[in-house]
Design a protein around this motif. Structure first.
Motif, PDB file in Angstrom:
ATOM      1  N   GLU A  84       0.827  -1.199   0.000  1.00  0.00           N
ATOM      2  CA  GLU A  84       0.000   0.000   0.000  1.00  0.00           C
ATOM      3  C   GLU A  84       0.864   1.252   0.000  1.00  0.00           C
ATOM      4  O   GLU A  84       0.564   2.238  -0.676  1.00  0.00           O
ATOM      5  CB  GLU A  84      -0.932  -0.012   1.209  1.00  0.00           C
ATOM      6  N   ALA A  85       1.959   1.219   0.773  1.00  0.00           N
ATOM      7  CA  ALA A  85       2.865   2.365   0.819  1.00  0.00           C
ATOM      8  C   ALA A  85       3.468   2.632  -0.550  1.00  0.00           C
ATOM      9  O   ALA A  85       3.761   3.769  -0.908  1.00  0.00           O
ATOM     10  CB  ALA A  85       3.963   2.119   1.846  1.00  0.00           C
ATOM     11  N   GLN A  86       3.662   1.581  -1.329  1.00  0.00           N
ATOM     12  CA  GLN A  86       4.228   1.713  -2.671  1.00  0.00           C
ATOM     13  C   GLN A  86       3.151   1.851  -3.745  1.00  0.00           C
ATOM     14  O   GLN A  86       3.450   1.880  -4.927  1.00  0.00           O
ATOM     15  CB  GLN A  86       5.096   0.484  -2.984  1.00  0.00           C
ATOM     16  N   HIS A  87       1.866   1.923  -3.306  1.00  0.00           N
ATOM     17  CA  HIS A  87       0.719   1.989  -4.218  1.00  0.00           C
ATOM     18  C   HIS A  87       0.784   0.840  -5.221  1.00  0.00           C
ATOM     19  O   HIS A  87       0.493   1.003  -6.411  1.00  0.00           O
ATOM     20  CB  HIS A  87       0.678   3.332  -4.954  1.00  0.00           C
ATOM     21  N   SER A  88       1.183  -0.311  -4.730  1.00  0.00           N
ATOM     22  CA  SER A  88       1.369  -1.462  -5.608  1.00  0.00           C
ATOM     23  C   SER A  88       0.058  -2.204  -5.834  1.00  0.00           C
ATOM     24  O   SER A  88      -0.766  -2.341  -4.923  1.00  0.00           O
ATOM     25  CB  SER A  88       2.401  -2.418  -4.997  1.00  0.00           C
ATOM     26  N   THR A 120      -1.608  -8.042 -11.245  1.00  0.00           N
ATOM     27  CA  THR A 120      -2.595  -8.144 -10.170  1.00  0.00           C
ATOM     28  C   THR A 120      -3.261  -9.515 -10.224  1.00  0.00           C
ATOM     29  O   THR A 120      -3.934  -9.858 -11.199  1.00  0.00           O
ATOM     30  CB  THR A 120      -3.664  -7.046 -10.307  1.00  0.00           C
ATOM     31  N   ASP A 121      -3.076 -10.289  -9.183  1.00  0.00           N
ATOM     32  CA  ASP A 121      -3.606 -11.655  -9.120  1.00  0.00           C
ATOM     33  C   ASP A 121      -4.901 -11.656  -8.313  1.00  0.00           C
ATOM     34  O   ASP A 121      -4.910 -11.911  -7.108  1.00  0.00           O
ATOM     35  CB  ASP A 121      -2.563 -12.581  -8.481  1.00  0.00           C
ATOM     36  N   VAL A 122      -6.010 -11.330  -8.978  1.00  0.00           N
ATOM     37  CA  VAL A 122      -7.320 -11.289  -8.319  1.00  0.00           C
ATOM     38  C   VAL A 122      -7.986 -12.644  -8.471  1.00  0.00           C
ATOM     39  O   VAL A 122      -8.143 -13.147  -9.585  1.00  0.00           O
ATOM     40  CB  VAL A 122      -8.211 -10.182  -8.912  1.00  0.00           C
ATOM     41  N   ASP A 142      -9.861 -11.372   1.206  1.00  0.00           N
ATOM     42  CA  ASP A 142      -9.599  -9.944   1.383  1.00  0.00           C
ATOM     43  C   ASP A 142     -10.870  -9.102   1.318  1.00  0.00           C
ATOM     44  O   ASP A 142     -10.947  -8.041   1.933  1.00  0.00           O
ATOM     45  CB  ASP A 142      -8.629  -9.460   0.301  1.00  0.00           C
ATOM     46  N   ALA A 143     -11.840  -9.567   0.550  1.00  0.00           N
ATOM     47  CA  ALA A 143     -13.061  -8.787   0.352  1.00  0.00           C
ATOM     48  C   ALA A 143     -14.187  -9.717  -0.063  1.00  0.00           C
ATOM     49  O   ALA A 143     -13.967 -10.896  -0.365  1.00  0.00           O
ATOM     50  CB  ALA A 143     -12.839  -7.703  -0.709  1.00  0.00           C
ATOM     51  N   GLY A 144     -15.403  -9.186  -0.074  1.00  0.00           N
ATOM     52  CA  GLY A 144     -16.562  -9.952  -0.507  1.00  0.00           C
ATOM     53  C   GLY A 144     -17.498  -9.072  -1.311  1.00  0.00           C
ATOM     54  O   GLY A 144     -17.684  -7.892  -0.983  1.00  0.00           O
ATOM     55  N   ILE A 145     -18.066  -9.619  -2.373  1.00  0.00           N
ATOM     56  CA  ILE A 145     -19.078  -8.908  -3.155  1.00  0.00           C
ATOM     57  C   ILE A 145     -20.415  -9.561  -2.866  1.00  0.00           C
ATOM     58  O   ILE A 145     -20.639 -10.729  -3.209  1.00  0.00           O
ATOM     59  CB  ILE A 145     -18.756  -8.935  -4.664  1.00  0.00           C
ATOM     60  N   VAL A 146     -21.284  -8.809  -2.190  1.00  0.00           N
ATOM     61  CA  VAL A 146     -22.538  -9.360  -1.677  1.00  0.00           C
ATOM     62  C   VAL A 146     -23.671  -8.359  -1.868  1.00  0.00           C
ATOM     63  O   VAL A 146     -23.448  -7.203  -2.213  1.00  0.00           O
ATOM     64  CB  VAL A 146     -22.416  -9.701  -0.170  1.00  0.00           C
ATOM     65  N   ALA A 147     -24.895  -8.823  -1.600  1.00  0.00           N
ATOM     66  CA  ALA A 147     -26.042  -7.929  -1.491  1.00  0.00           C
ATOM     67  C   ALA A 147     -26.091  -7.442  -0.052  1.00  0.00           C
ATOM     68  O   ALA A 147     -26.026  -8.236   0.888  1.00  0.00           O
ATOM     69  CB  ALA A 147     -27.324  -8.660  -1.860  1.00  0.00           C
ATOM     70  N   GLU A 148     -26.178  -6.140   0.135  1.00  0.00           N
ATOM     71  CA  GLU A 148     -26.117  -5.584   1.491  1.00  0.00           C
ATOM     72  C   GLU A 148     -27.303  -6.035   2.334  1.00  0.00           C
ATOM     73  O   GLU A 148     -28.452  -6.018   1.886  1.00  0.00           O
ATOM     74  CB  GLU A 148     -26.085  -4.048   1.435  1.00  0.00           C
ATOM     75  N   LEU A 149     -27.012  -6.445   3.564  1.00  0.00           N
ATOM     76  CA  LEU A 149     -28.017  -6.837   4.533  1.00  0.00           C
ATOM     77  C   LEU A 149     -27.863  -5.987   5.791  1.00  0.00           C
ATOM     78  O   LEU A 149     -26.877  -5.251   5.946  1.00  0.00           O
ATOM     79  CB  LEU A 149     -27.882  -8.330   4.876  1.00  0.00           C
ATOM     80  N   GLU A 150     -28.793  -6.106   6.712  1.00  0.00           N
ATOM     81  CA  GLU A 150     -28.797  -5.244   7.889  1.00  0.00           C
ATOM     82  C   GLU A 150     -27.675  -5.555   8.879  1.00  0.00           C
ATOM     83  O   GLU A 150     -27.268  -4.699   9.646  1.00  0.00           O
ATOM     84  CB  GLU A 150     -30.152  -5.345   8.593  1.00  0.00           C
ATOM     85  N   ASP A 151     -27.164  -6.784   8.885  1.00  0.00           N
ATOM     86  CA  ASP A 151     -26.229  -7.204   9.937  1.00  0.00           C
ATOM     87  C   ASP A 151     -24.771  -7.152   9.478  1.00  0.00           C
ATOM     88  O   ASP A 151     -23.983  -8.022   9.816  1.00  0.00           O
ATOM     89  CB  ASP A 151     -26.578  -8.617  10.411  1.00  0.00           C
ATOM     90  N   MET A 152     -24.405  -6.127   8.731  1.00  0.00           N
ATOM     91  CA  MET A 152     -23.041  -6.045   8.191  1.00  0.00           C
ATOM     92  C   MET A 152     -22.254  -4.858   8.758  1.00  0.00           C
ATOM     93  O   MET A 152     -21.273  -4.412   8.174  1.00  0.00           O
ATOM     94  CB  MET A 152     -23.084  -5.969   6.665  1.00  0.00           C
ATOM     95  N   LEU A 282      -5.821  -1.566  -4.308  1.00  0.00           N
ATOM     96  CA  LEU A 282      -6.450  -2.702  -4.986  1.00  0.00           C
ATOM     97  C   LEU A 282      -7.967  -2.655  -4.842  1.00  0.00           C
ATOM     98  O   LEU A 282      -8.702  -2.929  -5.795  1.00  0.00           O
ATOM     99  CB  LEU A 282      -5.904  -4.013  -4.415  1.00  0.00           C
ATOM    100  N   ARG A 283      -8.418  -2.327  -3.648  1.00  0.00           N
ATOM    101  CA  ARG A 283      -9.866  -2.242  -3.418  1.00  0.00           C
ATOM    102  C   ARG A 283     -10.498  -1.218  -4.354  1.00  0.00           C
ATOM    103  O   ARG A 283     -11.509  -1.492  -5.007  1.00  0.00           O
ATOM    104  CB  ARG A 283     -10.123  -1.850  -1.963  1.00  0.00           C
ATOM    105  N   ASP A 284      -9.898  -0.035  -4.429  1.00  0.00           N
ATOM    106  CA  ASP A 284     -10.463   1.023  -5.262  1.00  0.00           C
ATOM    107  C   ASP A 284     -10.411   0.659  -6.742  1.00  0.00           C
ATOM    108  O   ASP A 284     -11.289   1.062  -7.520  1.00  0.00           O
ATOM    109  CB  ASP A 284      -9.721   2.336  -5.008  1.00  0.00           C
ATOM    110  N   LEU A 285      -9.391  -0.092  -7.135  1.00  0.00           N
ATOM    111  CA  LEU A 285      -9.301  -0.538  -8.530  1.00  0.00           C
ATOM    112  C   LEU A 285     -10.478  -1.452  -8.868  1.00  0.00           C
ATOM    113  O   LEU A 285     -11.120  -1.294  -9.915  1.00  0.00           O
ATOM    114  CB  LEU A 285      -7.989  -1.274  -8.769  1.00  0.00           C
TER     115      LEU A 285
END
Length: 309
Positions: A84-88, A120-122, A142-152, A282-285
């Protein structure tokens, strides 16, 4: 003692078999076994009880495994901080994604992402919502792509797009004569629904106040949206599809789609990360690339839509 040895004992604790653990680590079984034995000798303690099947940790092994998890997580955080410091954008980035999103979203952006950012190895893993939340809690993804629910609330949620629910109706069904459908129209219909635990199904059942798809359950259990669509195309019943799925339909199948009447049930698709997540480049990408390939009118919630949670 090495980080590699700690990875090996964590893998064995998860898989409970030397062969499966070795395969998960990309090494041979003798190599994994020898490295674990060497670690046990260095620590002066037996980590696993090998005479039992499946392999189980010893009481002291449980303590060692707990500490090993902490060390590996800190080591991973160190790598992430440097990147992250190297914006890699290099390194592996694992994302859990719902089975009701993956087939319709990934083909729209993943090939182009791989071509534009080859370093980038996604990696995407299809999982249900509960599995994604558990994997995030345990730092397995690292992350999840989901439908938003109330308990998150324990996660950070970044909006990707809004997606309508649509009905997919057999030509011979009386509902096919309607230009749009209401929840009340579904009362006596033969419905093909996903199993419980799929938020796509659970949100619809709650919104439409559907009791159960008892008839379809007798005919076919553990189905998928694509399978249910084929059944509808052959002339039986009603199922439901996400908006992105409609964009993949050819002209011969689009006449089977019917929108809901206002307010239109809509799910909010988000990218979840832990609160202490630091790989923001990476997240923003990923967020940017997803939003680029989604139709513009799906980027906001409209007054005619009702977001389901």
């Amino acid at each position: 003692m090495t980080l590699q040895q700690l990875e090996y004992i964590i893998a064995l604790a998860r898989h409970r078999q030397f062969a499966k653990a070795a395969d998960a680590c990309g090494v041979t079984q003798p190599t994994l076994s020898a490295m674990i034995q060497k670690l046990e000798e260095e620590l002066g303690a037996k980590i696993f009880e090998r005479r039992k099947q499946p392999v189980t940790p010893t009481p002291v092994g449980l303590i060692i495994l707990e500490r090993a998890e902490e060390i590996l997580q800190r080591a991973q955080r160190l790598k992430e901080a440097v990147n992250e410091a190297q914006h890699s954008l290099k390194g592996t980035f694992s994302i859990g994604i719902l089975p009701t999103i993956a087939p319709y979203l990934l083909p729209r952006f993943l090939p182009q992402l791989m071509q534009t950012y080859p370093d980038t190895d996604v990696r995407f893993i299809e999982m249900k919502t509960a599995e994604i939340k558990r994997a995030l809690d345990q730092n397995e993804i690292d992350a999840g792509i989901v439908a938003e629910l109330e308990d998150m609330d324990r996660f950070n949620a970044h909006t990707l797009f809004y997606e309508q629910f649509l009905a997919y109706i057999a030509e011979s069904d009386p509902l096919a004569a309607k230009s749009s459908i209401k929840s009340a129209d579904l009362k006596d219909e033969y419905l093909w629904l996903l199993d419980e635990g799929h938020c796509f199904r659970d949100q619809l059942v709650k919104f439409c106040q559907l009791k159960a798809a008892s008839h379809s359950k007798k005919a076919y259990n553990l189905g998928s949206i694509e399978t249910f669509m084929r059944l509808v195309e052959k002339g039986k019943g009603v199922t439901f599809i996400p908006e992105l799925a409609m964009l993949q339909l050819d002209e011969s199948r689009r006449p089977l789609v019917r929108p809901f009447a206002i307010p239109v049930p809509t799910r909010k698709i988000v990218l979840l990360t832990n609160k202490d997540f630091i790989r923001t480049a990476l997240r923003d990408l990923i967020i940017e690339e997803v939003r680029k390939v989604v139709p513009r009118d799906m980027l906001t919630l409209h007054s005619t839509q009702k977001a389901l949670f």
